[in-house]
Write a protein that holds these residues in place. Sequence first.
Motif, PDB file in Angstrom:
ATOM      1  N   PHE A   1       0.827  -1.203   0.000  1.00  0.00           N
ATOM      2  CA  PHE A   1       0.000   0.000   0.000  1.00  0.00           C
ATOM      3  C   PHE A   1       0.866   1.260   0.000  1.00  0.00           C
ATOM      4  N   LEU A   2       1.917   1.283   0.803  1.00  0.00           N
ATOM      5  CA  LEU A   2       2.792   2.455   0.864  1.00  0.00           C
ATOM      6  C   LEU A   2       3.450   2.711  -0.492  1.00  0.00           C
ATOM      7  N   GLN A   3       3.867   1.660  -1.172  1.00  0.00           N
ATOM      8  CA  GLN A   3       4.448   1.811  -2.509  1.00  0.00           C
ATOM      9  C   GLN A   3       3.416   2.349  -3.493  1.00  0.00           C
ATOM     10  N   TRP A   4       2.193   1.866  -3.402  1.00  0.00           N
ATOM     11  CA  TRP A   4       1.109   2.332  -4.268  1.00  0.00           C
ATOM     12  C   TRP A   4       0.844   3.828  -4.042  1.00  0.00           C
ATOM     13  N   MET A   5       0.827   4.256  -2.774  1.00  0.00           N
ATOM     14  CA  MET A   5       0.603   5.681  -2.477  1.00  0.00           C
ATOM     15  C   MET A   5       1.660   6.547  -3.134  1.00  0.00           C
ATOM     16  N   GLU A   6       2.901   6.099  -3.083  1.00  0.00           N
ATOM     17  CA  GLU A   6       3.983   6.878  -3.702  1.00  0.00           C
ATOM     18  C   GLU A   6       3.825   6.904  -5.225  1.00  0.00           C
TER      19      GLU A   6
ATOM     20  N   LYS B   1       1.150   6.667  -6.968  1.00  0.00           N
ATOM     21  CA  LYS B   1      -0.014   7.470  -7.345  1.00  0.00           C
ATOM     22  C   LYS B   1       0.132   8.947  -6.963  1.00  0.00           C
ATOM     23  N   GLY B   2       1.209   9.305  -6.281  1.00  0.00           N
ATOM     24  CA  GLY B   2       1.430  10.692  -5.890  1.00  0.00           C
ATOM     25  C   GLY B   2       0.617  11.131  -4.696  1.00  0.00           C
ATOM     26  N   ILE B   3       0.175  10.173  -3.880  1.00  0.00           N
ATOM     27  CA  ILE B   3      -0.613  10.509  -2.693  1.00  0.00           C
ATOM     28  C   ILE B   3       0.298  10.917  -1.544  1.00  0.00           C
ATOM     29  N   ALA B   4       1.440  10.244  -1.401  1.00  0.00           N
ATOM     30  CA  ALA B   4       2.406  10.572  -0.343  1.00  0.00           C
ATOM     31  C   ALA B   4       3.663   9.734  -0.528  1.00  0.00           C
ATOM     32  N   ARG B   5       4.751  10.228   0.050  1.00  0.00           N
ATOM     33  CA  ARG B   5       5.998   9.464   0.121  1.00  0.00           C
ATOM     34  C   ARG B   5       6.188   9.016   1.562  1.00  0.00           C
TER      35      ARG B   5
END
Length: 132
Positions: free
Chosen positions: A37-42, A44-48
């Motif tokens: 999930f954390l990799q997906w957020m990065e 998609k530009g949601i967060a690093r």
Amino acid sequence: SLFSLRDVVGEDASKTLAYAGGKALGRRTKFKEFEEFLQWMEKKGIARTKSFAFDSEKGIGNLILLETLSSAGLPNLGKPACSFETGLISGVIERLKDRRCLVREIRCYGKGDPECEFYIEVLDVPAYLKRM
């Protein structure tokens, strides 16, 4: 002209709607691990992600994010701004753990902090009540 959701429904309602939308999205994900999930957020530009730690025995964790979608570039508003991300994190963890989850943003760009930090607690309560 463009206007924000906050301009239409007010600040409290817009935070509630952002949280609920994030949580609904998180519950519908198919991630097998939180790190996925954390990799997906990065991506998609949601967060690093700066750091993530979770104690499975105690069911508590800490997540530090940089450049969140909700707060990147904000001036100091004196209050947290990441309602969407808070809901999203909660929904993903509830889906992964099948338990209710408390996520609280304790530091935020919106408060003038250098990063956004989330306290995570998995509760001993089923995530979804089963109907008889």
